[in-house]
Design an enzyme around this catalytic site. Structure first.
Site, PDB file in Angstrom:
ATOM      1  N   GLY A  71       0.906  -1.342   0.032  1.00 38.80           N
ATOM      2  CA  GLY A  71       0.137   0.226   0.015  1.00 38.80           C
ATOM      3  C   GLY A  71       0.784   1.291  -0.092  1.00 38.80           C
ATOM      4  N   ASN A 151      -7.692   3.937   8.862  1.00 39.80           N
ATOM      5  CA  ASN A 151      -7.123   2.635   9.500  1.00 39.80           C
ATOM      6  C   ASN A 151      -7.160   2.808  11.161  1.00 39.80           C
ATOM      7  OD1 ASN A 151      -5.168   5.001   8.659  1.00 39.80           O
ATOM      8  ND2 ASN A 151      -3.878   3.755   9.977  1.00 39.80           N
ATOM      9  N   GLN A 179      -7.729  -0.333   3.615  1.00 38.73           N
ATOM     10  CA  GLN A 179      -8.684  -0.900   4.596  1.00 38.73           C
ATOM     11  C   GLN A 179     -10.036  -0.975   4.079  1.00 38.73           C
ATOM     12  OE1 GLN A 179      -7.899  -1.595   7.753  1.00 38.73           O
ATOM     13  NE2 GLN A 179      -5.854  -1.320   7.993  1.00 38.73           N
ATOM     14  N   SER A 199      -3.716  -3.492  -0.820  1.00 39.89           N
ATOM     15  CA  SER A 199      -2.497  -4.274  -0.131  1.00 39.89           C
ATOM     16  C   SER A 199      -2.895  -5.529   0.146  1.00 39.89           C
ATOM     17  CB  SER A 199      -1.843  -3.639   1.002  1.00 39.89           C
ATOM     18  OG  SER A 199      -1.020  -4.259   1.779  1.00 39.89           O
ATOM     19  N   ALA A 200      -2.111  -6.541   0.201  1.00 40.88           N
ATOM     20  CA  ALA A 200      -2.597  -7.998   0.369  1.00 40.88           C
ATOM     21  C   ALA A 200      -2.644  -8.552   1.731  1.00 40.88           C
ATOM     22  CB  ALA A 200      -1.571  -8.855  -0.499  1.00 40.88           C
ATOM     23  N   HIS A 201      -1.628  -7.789   2.561  1.00 44.80           N
ATOM     24  CA  HIS A 201      -1.591  -8.313   3.956  1.00 44.80           C
ATOM     25  C   HIS A 201      -2.961  -7.817   5.115  1.00 44.80           C
ATOM     26  CE1 HIS A 201       0.355  -4.920   6.405  1.00 44.80           C
ATOM     27  NE2 HIS A 201       0.283  -4.464   5.316  1.00 44.80           N
ATOM     28  N   THR A 237      11.707  -6.980 -11.387  1.00 49.45           N
ATOM     29  CA  THR A 237      10.921  -8.405 -11.606  1.00 49.45           C
ATOM     30  C   THR A 237       9.828  -8.559 -10.498  1.00 49.45           C
ATOM     31  OG1 THR A 237      13.074  -9.276 -12.187  1.00 49.45           O
ATOM     32  CG2 THR A 237      11.364 -10.676 -11.540  1.00 49.45           C
ATOM     33  N   CYS A 327       2.261   1.610  11.462  1.00 55.15           N
ATOM     34  CA  CYS A 327       3.739   2.616  11.339  1.00 55.15           C
ATOM     35  C   CYS A 327       4.251   3.401  12.381  1.00 55.15           C
ATOM     36  CB  CYS A 327       3.641   3.288   9.845  1.00 55.15           C
ATOM     37  SG  CYS A 327       3.176   2.362   8.489  1.00 55.15           S
TER      38      CYS A 327
END
Length: 382
Positions: A71, A151, A179, A199-201, A237, A327
């Site tokens: 993100g 968030n 979120q 974001s994936a997590h 990559t 964070c």
């Protein structure tokens, strides 16, 4: 003692099915997707399949999705990419006072470079007013960036209304939806946004992978150079194993959005009810909007008890919670979100964020509430 994890807004555990989907790309399918030999072609085929599936889930074109490291990079790419693509001299940005630092810090950097940023205020519930957005628009406004779901307090912003306003003024509109993914429906064919960060997590996928939606009509300058990956928009990559996990997480979680919403709402109410029974409703304050909110985030203040002290005691009792954004959770500073909401000092200094997810049960929530109540009573009596 079984630990109780109530910090899903910071990160979610990787689902076993997600892990299983990732493993082949660490073993059999290890080829560089940019290579032309059979190993590379096999990986490229899988990468295209993942992108196609994710785009279908989000109701956008596969070519409109750029894979990123998460993100934070998606937000940076959107902001700097739009600003650097602007060749008409526009140097004004509109955002809010309660954005994630992955938006606020890029804006501060642009201010240092001579750009002007309007930080929209929020009310005591953390909600912006569309009228304030409209009033802030200037002839030289180059970008509007507003998060979908906060968030820290879970307030949902009026993204559709702001998006329609931005479209009417021909201003690019970026949304941090980190979120919101898996918590609210995201149909990018209908939602009037030009860029959207994911974001994936946050949805039981791996750390270190995200995506940025960029509508086909939006011009974006790359922020990473050195290769032709991602249609020359993001060199490097691709992290195919993580992308496989991201795609699997979306495949699993998005169809469950409604049921997970209901489950989170039940857990949220269970926490509130349990605390009311344990310490009384007048002993805590719920921060955020009462209606325009996602239920998986519950921000509560316990006046008279400092955030750090409560979190430390909860950790000793094997209950994981947070002071706000992950964070900044190591900082002693009061949340910039709560400060922007102009809440009383005794409220901002005692706020804790509990966030719910898969794996949580009502028994866990009741146990956590009991531990919270015991700690609160002990600290207040000292």
């Amino acid at each position: 003692m079984n630990p109780i994890y109530l910090d899903h807004a910071a990160t979610t555990p990787v689902h076993p099915d997600v892990m299983e989907a990732m493993l082949p790309f660490y073993t059999a399918y290890f080829g560089n997707p940019s290579s032309t030999h059979s190993f590379g072609r096999a990986t490229r085929t899988a990468l295209n399949r993942f992108r196609d599936a994710m785009a279908k889930s989000l109701c956008c074109l596969p070519s409109e999705l750029i894979f990123t490291s998460g993100g934070t990079e998606s937000n940076n790419m959107a902001i700097f990419g739009i600003i650097h693509a602007n060749n008409n001299g526009k140097k004004h940005i509109i955002t809010t006072e309660i954005e994630h630092h992955a938006v606020l810090h890029p804006c501060e950097r642009l201010e240092n470079l001579g750009y002007e940023v309007t930080y929209l205020p929020v009310g005591p519930t953390g909600l912006i007013q569309v009228e304030d957005v409209e009033s802030a628009i200037r002839p030289d406004t180059a970008l509007i960036s507003i998060m979908y779901v906060n968030n820290e307090v879970g307030t949902i912003q009026p993204i559709a209304e702001v998006g329609r306003l931005a479209r009417s003024r021909n201003i690019p509109f970026h949304v941090d939806a980190v979120q919101a993914l898996g918590k609210l429906p995201l149909n990018l064919h209908e939602l009037p946004v030009d860029l959207l960060s994911l974001s994936a997590h946050k949805i039981y996928g791996p750390n270190g992978v995200g995506a940025l939606y960029v509508s086909k009509n939006t011009k974006l300058v790359p922020h990473v150079y050195g290769g032709a990956q991602e249609r020359k928009r993001r060199a490097g990559t691709e992290n195919v194993a993580a992308i496989a996990g991201f795609a699997k997480a979306m495949e699993m979680i998005l169809p469950m959005t409604d049921s997970l919403y209901e489950q989170a709402a039940e857990l949220r109410q269970c926490m509130i009810t349990s605390l009311e029974q344990q310490i009384g409703r007048d002993q805590f304050t719920i921060n955020g909007h009462a209606e325009q909110q996602v239920p998986h985030i519950l921000n509560i203040s316990f006046p008279g008890v400092s955030t750090e002290t409560l979190l430390m005691n909860l950790d000793l009792e094997d209950v994981a919670a947070a002071s706000g954004s992950a964070c900044t959770s190591g900082s002693l500073e009061v949340s910039h979100v709560l400060q922007a909401m102009k809440l009383p000092e005794n409220v901002t200094a005692s706020a804790v964020r509990f966030s719910f997810g898969m794996g949580n049960s009502k028994d866990q929530i009741e146990t956590a509430a009991q531990k919270i109540a015991t700690i609160i009573k002990r600290l207040r009596n000292n």
